[in-house]
Design a protein around this motif. Structure first.
Motif: not given
Length: 198
Positions: A73-98
């Motif tokens: 697989p093509v490996e794509i390195p990601v720095v997880y600091d996106g502007a919507d990360l916290a909102e996605v966690a809230e929408l999904a009922g998860l923590t940012v780490g999850e």
């Protein structure tokens, strides 16, 4: 599989496996095929020959189980600091780490390219992360933004408007006109996201 004429020299095939049909048509070496373009639920095949004859050959094509073969697989390195990360966690009922663990722990496949050059629609996003697009799109999303919307994940290959939810960013160039082909991702390519440092 439903096959319809598309103009004088094209066939539009409705299928549940467009990237697999794309690989099958390309591998079959069918006479007269000029181009094969997979979409979300369709594949457009253009031909220099008789579209009716080609339409008769398509239903018998065996679809590969994995058109990426043994390719890593093509490996794509990601720095997880996106502007919507916290909102996605809230929408999904998860923590940012999850959210980060789910996104980075999944295996993805490029279903098709669209929207802008090199923009791959990746299937395989865990269902817990199926969140809607933003109600109001951004006028400019930076190149390399790692994003999700509905059942898809993606990386913006160039700066463009966009309404997907941003999880992070990657420095890996997905579109390079000096490369052959210019797009790093192709239909059927397997992809993994790998968490990188800031």
């Amino acid at each position: 599989m439903r096959i319809r004429r598309a103009g004088d020299r094209g066939l539009l095939i409705e299928t549940d496996a467009p990237h697999r049909l794309n690989a099958a048509v390309r591998a079959a070496g069918l006479p007269g095929v000029v181009d094969v373009v997979p979409g979300e639920r369709t594949v457009l095949v253009t031909t220099a020959g008789d579209p009716g004859r080609l339409a008769g050959l398509l239903p018998g094509l065996p679809l590969p189980d994995d058109d990426a073969g043994d390719a890593a697989p093509v490996e794509i390195p990601v720095v997880y600091d996106g502007a919507d990360l916290a909102e996605v966690a809230e929408l999904a009922g998860l923590t940012v780490g999850e959210v980060v663990a789910l996104h980075g722990g999944a295996d993805y496949t490029v279903a098709y390219l669209g929207f802008s050059p090199g923009f791959g629609y990746l299937t395989g996003l865990p269902e817990r992360l199926h969140v809607p697009r933003r109600e109001s799109p951004r006028t400019a999303v930076p190149a390399g933004s790692v994003a999700i919307a509905g059942p898809y994940a993606a990386v913006y290959p160039s700066r463009s408007p966009g309404g997907w939810r941003l999880l992070g960013r990657s420095d890996l160039p997905l579109w390079d006109v000096a490369r052959t082909p210019p797009s790093l991702l192709q239909p059927g390519t397997r992809v993994r996201f790998v968490e990188a440092g800031p």
